[in-house]
Design a protein around this motif. Sequence first.
Motif, PDB file in Angstrom:
ATOM      1  N   ASP A  93      53.312 -14.666  10.675  1.00  0.00           N
ATOM      2  CA  ASP A  93      52.791 -15.320   9.476  1.00  0.00           C
ATOM      3  C   ASP A  93      53.865 -16.087   8.697  1.00  0.00           C
ATOM      4  N   PRO A 114      56.475 -21.430  13.618  1.00  0.00           N
ATOM      5  CA  PRO A 114      55.993 -20.161  13.061  1.00  0.00           C
ATOM      6  C   PRO A 114      56.522 -18.947  13.837  1.00  0.00           C
ATOM      7  N   GLN A 170      57.046 -19.011   8.314  1.00  0.00           N
ATOM      8  CA  GLN A 170      57.611 -20.270   8.775  1.00  0.00           C
ATOM      9  C   GLN A 170      59.109 -20.073   8.993  1.00  0.00           C
TER      10      GLN A 170
END
Length: 175
Positions: free
Chosen positions: A40, A37, A42
């Motif tokens: 917020d 991560p 990926q």
Amino acid sequence: MTQQRTDGTPSAESATAYLEALRGRLATDGCGVTATPWGDHQVVIGSRSDRKARWFGTKVQLFVLAAAVPRVDDAVLADFTGWAMEYAGDLRGGLPGARNALMVLPTLISADVRASATEWAAKDARIQGTSVIARPVVIETPTSGAGRVTMYRGGVVWGGMFTTHVLEKASLYYP
């Protein structure tokens, strides 16, 4: 059926589709592919090490860190580039320095890319310390499956012997 936005805001689906296709291209080229991560978002991480005689036995480690985000401007790209350089530096193996160079392609993908981001990416490579070189990449995805790629394609003084290799890999990853 895909819902089209009617408020004029670009859809994130095209950026996500490009990111997934990038993940596949990295794996096909023999990269180790993982994820982590960043805030917020990926981040897909592709990494590989290459050693060639013409580099006088020096090994180059290439890291691609890519994320699909709602909007890219120069501030977001600069923040992500700094984070990606540090993160890749922490992941790298071997001894840093003249025998082990680290090249990073920090990549942000979005349907909403500001001109300030493309200008910042195209301007120059970023160097951290003596052995970490980043070429920030911005990919604007106006439609699914398509992308306009912006990155610095010139040479660099430090790590310049790897320029051709990094640009060849970039052309595989960002068609």
